[in-house]
Design a protein around this motif. Sequence first.
Motif, mmCIF file in Angstrom:
data_model
loop_
_atom_site.group_PDB
_atom_site.id
_atom_site.type_symbol
_atom_site.label_atom_id
_atom_site.label_comp_id
_atom_site.label_asym_id
_atom_site.label_seq_id
_atom_site.Cartn_x
_atom_site.Cartn_y
_atom_site.Cartn_z
ATOM 1 N N ALA A 40 -22.616 16.896 32.368
ATOM 2 C CA ALA A 40 -21.465 17.802 32.434
ATOM 3 C C ALA A 40 -20.482 17.302 33.480
ATOM 4 C CB ALA A 40 -21.901 19.229 32.761
ATOM 5 N N VAL A 41 -19.202 17.616 33.266
ATOM 6 C CA VAL A 41 -18.142 17.327 34.235
ATOM 7 C C VAL A 41 -17.404 18.626 34.493
ATOM 8 C CG1 VAL A 41 -16.012 16.069 34.693
ATOM 9 C CG2 VAL A 41 -17.870 14.934 33.472
ATOM 10 N N GLY A 42 -17.459 19.087 35.732
ATOM 11 C CA GLY A 42 -16.779 20.330 36.077
ATOM 12 C C GLY A 42 -17.224 21.510 35.241
ATOM 13 N N GLY A 43 -18.482 21.519 34.831
ATOM 14 C CA GLY A 43 -19.004 22.616 34.028
ATOM 15 C C GLY A 43 -18.834 22.432 32.535
ATOM 16 N N THR A 44 -18.082 21.412 32.099
ATOM 17 C CA THR A 44 -17.897 21.141 30.670
ATOM 18 C C THR A 44 -18.980 20.182 30.188
ATOM 19 O OG1 THR A 44 -15.499 21.430 30.864
ATOM 20 C CG2 THR A 44 -16.316 20.280 28.911
ATOM 21 N N ARG A 45 -19.655 20.550 29.124
ATOM 22 C CA ARG A 45 -20.784 19.768 28.629
ATOM 23 C C ARG A 45 -20.364 18.378 28.190
ATOM 24 N NH1 ARG A 45 -22.911 19.293 23.346
ATOM 25 N NH2 ARG A 45 -25.111 18.673 23.281
ATOM 26 N N VAL A 46 -21.185 17.383 28.493
ATOM 27 C CA VAL A 46 -20.994 16.002 28.061
ATOM 28 C C VAL A 46 -22.117 15.661 27.083
ATOM 29 C CG1 VAL A 46 -21.052 13.573 28.767
ATOM 30 C CG2 VAL A 46 -19.826 15.260 30.162
ATOM 31 N N SER A 47 -21.748 15.439 25.816
ATOM 32 C CA SER A 47 -22.768 15.120 24.811
ATOM 33 C C SER A 47 -22.960 13.619 24.641
ATOM 34 C CB SER A 47 -22.397 15.744 23.465
ATOM 35 O OG SER A 47 -21.154 15.236 23.011
ATOM 36 N N GLY A 48 -21.992 12.822 25.131
ATOM 37 C CA GLY A 48 -22.097 11.371 24.990
ATOM 38 C C GLY A 48 -21.018 10.672 25.791
ATOM 39 N N PRO A 49 -20.999 9.329 25.749
ATOM 40 C CA PRO A 49 -20.022 8.554 26.520
ATOM 41 C C PRO A 49 -18.569 8.913 26.236
ATOM 42 C CG PRO A 49 -21.755 7.124 25.704
ATOM 43 C CD PRO A 49 -21.969 8.453 25.061
ATOM 44 N N ARG A 50 -18.254 9.235 24.982
ATOM 45 C CA ARG A 50 -16.874 9.545 24.647
ATOM 46 C C ARG A 50 -16.412 10.815 25.355
ATOM 47 N NH1 ARG A 50 -14.086 11.568 19.583
ATOM 48 N NH2 ARG A 50 -16.142 12.258 18.954
ATOM 49 N N ASP A 51 -17.279 11.823 25.421
ATOM 50 C CA ASP A 51 -16.929 13.046 26.139
ATOM 51 C C ASP A 51 -16.648 12.748 27.604
ATOM 52 O OD1 ASP A 51 -17.241 14.520 23.861
ATOM 53 O OD2 ASP A 51 -19.185 15.373 24.403
ATOM 54 N N LEU A 52 -17.499 11.932 28.223
ATOM 55 C CA LEU A 52 -17.315 11.604 29.639
ATOM 56 C C LEU A 52 -15.999 10.874 29.858
ATOM 57 C CD1 LEU A 52 -18.375 11.491 32.537
ATOM 58 C CD2 LEU A 52 -19.564 9.369 31.945
ATOM 59 N N ALA A 53 -15.708 9.882 29.019
ATOM 60 C CA ALA A 53 -14.473 9.110 29.168
ATOM 61 C C ALA A 53 -13.247 9.998 29.027
ATOM 62 C CB ALA A 53 -14.431 7.980 28.140
ATOM 63 N N ARG A 54 -13.237 10.890 28.051
ATOM 64 C CA ARG A 54 -12.084 11.754 27.828
ATOM 65 C C ARG A 54 -11.898 12.751 28.968
ATOM 66 N NH1 ARG A 54 -13.570 14.380 22.504
ATOM 67 N NH2 ARG A 54 -11.946 15.836 23.171
ATOM 68 N N PRO B 261 -11.860 4.864 23.912
ATOM 69 C CA PRO B 261 -12.769 5.886 24.440
ATOM 70 C C PRO B 261 -12.229 7.298 24.330
ATOM 71 C CG PRO B 261 -11.640 4.805 26.235
ATOM 72 C CD PRO B 261 -11.229 4.077 24.986
ATOM 73 N N TYR B 262 -10.937 7.457 24.006
ATOM 74 C CA TYR B 262 -10.339 8.790 23.976
ATOM 75 C C TYR B 262 -10.128 9.280 22.547
ATOM 76 C CZ TYR B 262 -9.258 6.728 28.490
ATOM 77 O OH TYR B 262 -9.356 6.059 29.679
ATOM 78 N N ASP B 263 -10.792 8.678 21.587
ATOM 79 C CA ASP B 263 -10.640 9.068 20.187
ATOM 80 C C ASP B 263 -10.997 10.543 19.993
ATOM 81 O OD1 ASP B 263 -10.019 6.478 19.713
ATOM 82 O OD2 ASP B 263 -11.523 6.138 18.159
ATOM 83 N N ASP B 264 -10.073 11.276 19.390
ATOM 84 C CA ASP B 264 -10.301 12.690 19.086
ATOM 85 C C ASP B 264 -9.384 13.068 17.933
ATOM 86 O OD1 ASP B 264 -11.258 15.287 19.288
ATOM 87 O OD2 ASP B 264 -9.740 15.868 20.755
ATOM 88 N N PHE B 265 -9.445 12.304 16.846
ATOM 89 C CA PHE B 265 -8.451 12.388 15.787
ATOM 90 C C PHE B 265 -8.681 13.573 14.852
ATOM 91 C CE2 PHE B 265 -8.306 7.906 16.952
ATOM 92 C CZ PHE B 265 -6.952 7.663 16.986
#
Length: 515
Positions: free
Chosen positions: A350-364, A232-236
């Motif tokens: 969004a989490v803490g004002g940072t946009r969430v575009s999908g599940p991966r963003d939320l998990a990270r 879930p934390y893929d950001d390669f």
Amino acid sequence: MSNPTNRRRSAAFAAFLLAGTALGGGAGWLAAPTHAEAQVQTQGGQAQGSQVQQNASAQLSAPQVALPGFGDLVARVKPAVVTITATERVEAEPFRSPFPEGSPQDRMFRRYFGAPEGSRPQAAQALGSGFIIDAGGDIVTNNHVVDGASSVKVTLDDGRELSAKVVGRDPRTDLALLKVEAGDKLPFLNLGNSDKARPGDWVVALGNPYGLGGTVTAGIVSARGRDIHSGPYDDFLQIDAPINRGNSGGPLFGLDGSVIGVNTAIFSPSGGSIGIGFAIPSNLVKTVVTQLKESGHVERGFLGVTTQPVDATMAEALNLKNADGALVAQVQPNSPAAEAGIKAGDVVTAVGGTRVSGPRDLARLIASMAPGTSTELTTRRGGGDQKQVEVKLATLQDGKAKAGQQAGDEGSERGRIGIGLASVEEAGRAGLDLPQGTEGAVVAQVRPGSPAAEAGLQTGDVILGVGDRAVKGPEQAASAIREAGSGGKGAVALRVLRDGQQIFVAVRAGQANKG
């Protein structure tokens, strides 16, 4: 019937020839001009001559762009790059005689073909790469290089071989921290700022491909933020510098000599480099290594939801304006999400004002926060307005059922074959009726269109074994599937319990291979 590929190649080749003819005709070396053409050229020669000379002068004065040389850079950083040899003790297969035990034939067979004293453990070695990050001997590498190793040795660039201690491992990001005692200060490398790496920037990779020792390759950053479905934390960082098996854990450099990534995986149908490699960004490495150095493990925030993407059809069905965010499919009881009032059907944007575009963003984003942190989630339910929800994060535990987290983290092989796994205990609490004493990993999710879906795996199936290896939980199943799908094997045989019956299901593994 003509081959469309051949037609395209012929057309491309013809276009090349036409372009060459046009350019060559102007130079006069393909065909001499006719008399009429010569007259026109002569009459206009004076008018055109000065312009031609001006153009030639402009071309000669244009700056020439030279490709960079990497020799000085490599000479500076190479002393801090190491080779890692991990040894694992593997139990040999028990010896079996085809004859009745104790019979004359059995004794004769054992004498000439067997091992009378029984099976002996054997040593299996894995080779990888790493790099020193401080003068005291801390070394970064990949978790999959040292996972399961009974001993680890590090060979320095000067030829010294040292025993290494595994300080800590983080399977979720595939990073590990080692420690060696050299008796003197060692050369080391600085972790740079991977956020500054841009597609098109030059990069240099160093490592130990196929055990060849210090090998240098160069290329560019091809893309950022790649999700290769390994977790879930893929950001390669995607790179085209050739990396192969054995490069795992080696550094990726920018031209300033700082490490901007850790080479980790390749995409390859054959197992060799085809110019698509992946590196863990150095900014993530900094965060993980700091925690490994302090405590030997990484603590992450835990929300307690299973989420899925929002596509256009789902957005229409939920009366949402935009097809983005993370749709909550399940909320784990007594989790921070449940206590905050989050329900299935909510969409986190969004989490803490940072946009969430999908599940991966939320998990990270959740994983990047320390346990106990209070943060604000922006959610939308149905066609209603957005609202802010305050949530206090718990600690993500390795033993937690993965159905309570975003599908695809460590206990899941979703990235390889397309499934999310949960423990038998969690599945039982969710109402799945299983025989008493069942051990294995429950298929909690099957990604549509994945190899698992094509093979017919179903939610509620219980994976009892991978090949002939029994598994007792999600982590063992994930590890066994990874191992069975490596080494060039394209398919994985799963022993599955379905409706009280055991069956085998063959699933073709994915193509993202560890480097």
